[in-house]
Design an enzyme around this catalytic site. Structure first.
Site, PDB file in Angstrom:
ATOM      1  N   LYS A   1     -15.438  70.873  -4.550  1.00  0.00           N
ATOM      2  CA  LYS A   1     -14.361  70.290  -5.340  1.00  0.00           C
ATOM      3  C   LYS A   1     -14.617  70.348  -6.849  1.00  0.00           C
ATOM      4  CE  LYS A   1     -11.517  68.591  -2.098  1.00  0.00           C
ATOM      5  NZ  LYS A   1     -10.059  68.861  -2.056  1.00  0.00           N
TER       6      LYS A   1
ATOM      7  N   SER B   1      -9.878  60.971  -1.018  1.00  0.00           N
ATOM      8  CA  SER B   1     -10.738  60.244  -0.082  1.00  0.00           C
ATOM      9  C   SER B   1     -12.202  60.430  -0.455  1.00  0.00           C
ATOM     10  CB  SER B   1     -10.499  60.737   1.344  1.00  0.00           C
ATOM     11  OG  SER B   1     -10.778  62.111   1.434  1.00  0.00           O
TER      12      SER B   1
ATOM     13  N   GLU C   1      -9.565  73.149  11.082  1.00  0.00           N
ATOM     14  CA  GLU C   1      -9.149  71.752  10.917  1.00  0.00           C
ATOM     15  C   GLU C   1      -9.710  70.899  12.046  1.00  0.00           C
ATOM     16  OE1 GLU C   1      -4.713  71.489   9.141  1.00  0.00           O
ATOM     17  OE2 GLU C   1      -4.832  72.305  11.165  1.00  0.00           O
TER      18      GLU C   1
ATOM     19  N   GLY D   1      -6.306  66.560  13.356  1.00  0.00           N
ATOM     20  CA  GLY D   1      -5.665  66.689  12.044  1.00  0.00           C
ATOM     21  C   GLY D   1      -5.138  68.097  11.846  1.00  0.00           C
TER      22      GLY D   1
ATOM     23  N   ASP E   1      -2.424  69.512  10.870  1.00  0.00           N
ATOM     24  CA  ASP E   1      -1.189  69.686  10.084  1.00  0.00           C
ATOM     25  C   ASP E   1      -1.020  71.124   9.588  1.00  0.00           C
ATOM     26  OD1 ASP E   1      -3.499  68.685   8.664  1.00  0.00           O
ATOM     27  OD2 ASP E   1      -2.303  68.691   6.842  1.00  0.00           O
TER      28      ASP E   1
ATOM     29  N   SER F   1     -18.851  73.200   2.993  1.00  0.00           N
ATOM     30  CA  SER F   1     -18.123  72.822   1.787  1.00  0.00           C
ATOM     31  C   SER F   1     -18.611  71.566   1.092  1.00  0.00           C
ATOM     32  CB  SER F   1     -16.631  72.694   2.116  1.00  0.00           C
ATOM     33  OG  SER F   1     -16.447  71.807   3.193  1.00  0.00           O
TER      34      SER F   1
END
Lengths: 322, 322
Positions: free
Chosen positions: B51, B76, B203, B207, B209, B304
Site C-alpha cells: 500500500k 481497515s 479473494e 468475500g 465481490d 502483499s
C-alpha cells in the site's frame, strides 16, 4: 588455535555451497533499542541456520577414502540438518544421531536431506556421544562434532567476515552461544579483520555453561538446561572454543525464556521474520538492555536460525507483549 | 484507463520513498507446488505492505494548496498506515478513518506515523465513507481512496514492473484481490511489459465481490465478508478496477480461511517469513491447486503484506498442518 586465514580458507571451500545471507535493518527497532542494529539473518541460510557453514567447511576437507566411509553427527537439530545436507551435496553417506524429543520439523528435515537418522533417549540417560561413537567404530565413519573442531569453528566464522564486509565499522557483535562454535569462529574472524570490535555471546539463563567456564578458566559441566532455546541446550563448552572466548570475547550474557519470547515477537511484528528461540537470544539480550555500552553504537546481531515448528512458534509468541 | 506509462511515471515519483522489495524463492516450496515460484515480498515494503506504493503515488501528485489542506483516508489497516507515512514524509496532515475492530497493531502503527486517527463502528452500521466525507467537507481535505483512483492503481502496479525486471520470463502472476487496486495495477504493468503473462486474482471464499462482479460485468455489492483476511474485507470493487480486470486478467480464484492458514504456516516454516492472512491468499490458492495451468510454470506470487499482531499470528498458525 583457529586463525583468520583458516576462516578465509573455509570461506573459499564453502562459497558455492552456502548463501551469503542478507543484513537486515529496521528504523523501528533502532529507535526501540537506541542503537543502530544490523541483523545478520542466518534464518535465510541453507537448512535455515548458520550450521550449514561449519558442516560444509568440515566435509569439504574429507579425503576420498573418508568420504567413502561416511560421516556421523549428533545434534539437537540444526547441526544435524546441516551435516545431512552437506553430505548429500558432496555424495557422502550421513548418519545422524538425534534426541527423540527434538522438534519434529528438525527430525523430518534431516531425513528429508537423505540422512539415516538414529534416535536416542537423552532424558532416559543415553549419551549421544556414546551412540555416535559406536557407529564410528562399526563403520569407520568420520565423526563431525557440532563445535569441538577447528574446521567447524572456521566455517561459522565466515558469517562474521560477510557481516563486516557489509558493515565495516561495527562497534559490537552479539551472537548466541551454545558450545561456542559460532561465537569463537566469529571472534577469530571479526577481531582479525577489525581488532577494535567487541564481541559478546548470549546463553540461556538456565544454560550458563560458557559463562561459568569463562569464570573458572576451564570447561564447566552443567545439567541439561531446561529452556525454550532447544538449539542452545549444551552442557559444556569445548576447551577449544573456550580458549578463543577467553582470549577474544568481552564476556557472556544471559537471557531468560521470557526475554527470548519477547524478542521473537518483536522480530515477527516489526521485521516479518521467523526466528527460532535460540536464534533470537542475542537480540533478546540487546533488547533488554543487557549488552554493556550499547547505547548509540553500531551493533551486529546474529539471528542464527529460524527452524521452529509453526505450531510451536505460534504458541511461543502468543500472548507476548512485543 | 491507467496505462503502462502511468505506472512508469508513478515509479519515478515514488522511487526515493519506497523499497524495491526482494524476490524470494525456495526449492522446498517449488517441489511442493510443482512449479517455479517467485515470491514478491511486499512484507518488507515500508509500512509492511504494498500500500505504500499507491499512497506515495497519489500524495506526490498533490498541489501545494492541496498539501496545505491535508488528506483523509479510510481503511481497515495497511492503506491507513501507508497514507499516514506518505503524508508525514511529504509534510501533509493526515486524518485516517479506521474501523474500531481493526487489528491493534495497525491502529497503533497508524498513530505512530503521526496521523490523526478517527475510529468508527463498522459493525454498528456507520459508513466509513460517510465519516471520511464529513471531514473532507469540513476541512477541504483531499480524500485518498484505497483503490478507486488512477494514481493509486498506477502506484500498486510498480510492484509488477520490479517483479518482471527481476524475472522477465514469468508465465503467471497471482495476486491477492480486495478492491482490485493491486490486481488491476499489476495487470496494466505486467501485460504492458509482457503481453503473454497471465494474471489471476485471489479473494476470500466469503468475500467474492470481484468474482461476482466479473461474472456480472458490473460492480456487485456483497455484505461485509467474515474472513481472517482482514485486509481483504471489501464489499464491492470500483468500476475503475473492474474494467481493467475484465480486460487484462484471466479470472478470480477463491481461497478459504483454512487454506490461508496453511499457506501462512508453510511460509513461516519454510521461508521464515511472517505474512498476514490477506497477504498469503495468492499463495494459498496456488498451494491448493486452484491456479489453472500452473504445473511446471514460472509463477510470480505476490505476498502483499505482513502486518499481523504476533499474538494473532501465533493463534492462526498454531495447530495447522504445514
Amino acid at each position: 588455535m583457529v586463525t583468520l586465514s583458516d576462516v578465509r580458507a573455509a570461506r573459499e571451500r564453502i562459497r558455492t555451497h552456502v548463501h551469503r545471507t542478507p543484513v537486515l535493518t529496521s528504523r523501528a527497532i533502532d529507535a526501540r533499542v537506541g542503537a543502530r542494529v544490523f541483523f545478520k539473518a542466518e534464518i535465510f541460510q541453507r537448512v535455515g541456520a548458520f550450521k550449514a557453514r561449519g558442516a560444509f567447511s568440515r566435509l569439504t576437507l574429507l579425503s576420498p577414502e573418508e568420504r567413502s566411509r561416511g560421516v556421523v553427527a549428533f545434534s539437537s537439530g540444526n547441526h544435524a540438518q546441516a551435516v545431512a545436507l552437506a553430505a548429500r551435496e558432496l555424495g557422502v553417506h550421513a548418519t545422524i544421531v538425534m534426541p527423540k524429543d527434538a522438534p519434529t520439523l528438525k527430525i523430518t528435515a534431516t531425513r528429508g536431506y537423505g540422512a539415516e537418522v538414529v534416535l536416542y533417549d537423552r532424558l532416559g540417560g543415553e549419551s549421544r556421544e556414546g551412540v555416535a561413537r559406536k557407529i564410528v567404530e562399526e563403520r569407520g565413519a568420520t565423526m563431525v562434532p557440532p563445535f569441538d573442531d577447528d574446521a567447524i569453528i572456521a566455517g561459522q566464522g565466515t558469517l562474521a567476515l560477510e557481516l563486516l564486509e557489509e558493515v565495516p565499522d561495527l562497534d559490537l557483535i552479539v551472537t548466541p552461544c551454545s558450545g561456542g562454535g559460532l561465537l569463537s569462529g566469529c571472534a577469530v574472524a571479526a577481531r582479525g579483520v577489525r581488532p577494535a570490535v567487541r564481541l559478546w555471546g548470549v546463553e540461556p539463563e538456565t544454560g550458563d555453561d560458557m559463562q561459568r567456564s569463562v569464570a573458572a578458566g576451564h570447561p564447566v559441566t552443567i545439567p541439561l538446561p531446561r529452556t525454550i532455546a532447544d538449539a542452545l541446550q549444551t552442557t559444556e563448552p569445548a576447551a577449544r572454543t573456550l580458549a578463543i572466548v577467553l582470549e577474544l570475547v568481552e564476556g557472556i550474557l544471559l537471557a531468560s525464556d521470557e526475554e527470548i519470547r519477547r524478542a521473537m515477537a518483536l522480530l515477527a511484528s516489526r521485521m516479518k521474520i521467523v526466528v527460532e528461540p535460540g536464534g533470537a537470544i542475542a537480540f533478546a539480550a540487546l533488547l533488554h538492555g543487557k549488552v554493556p555500552d550499547a547505547a548509540g553504537r553500531r551493533i551486529g546481531v546474529v539471528l542464527s536460525g529460524g527452524n521452529v515448528d509453526p505450531d510451536r512458534f505460534g504458541a511461543l509468541i502468543a500472548g507476548v507483549e512485543a
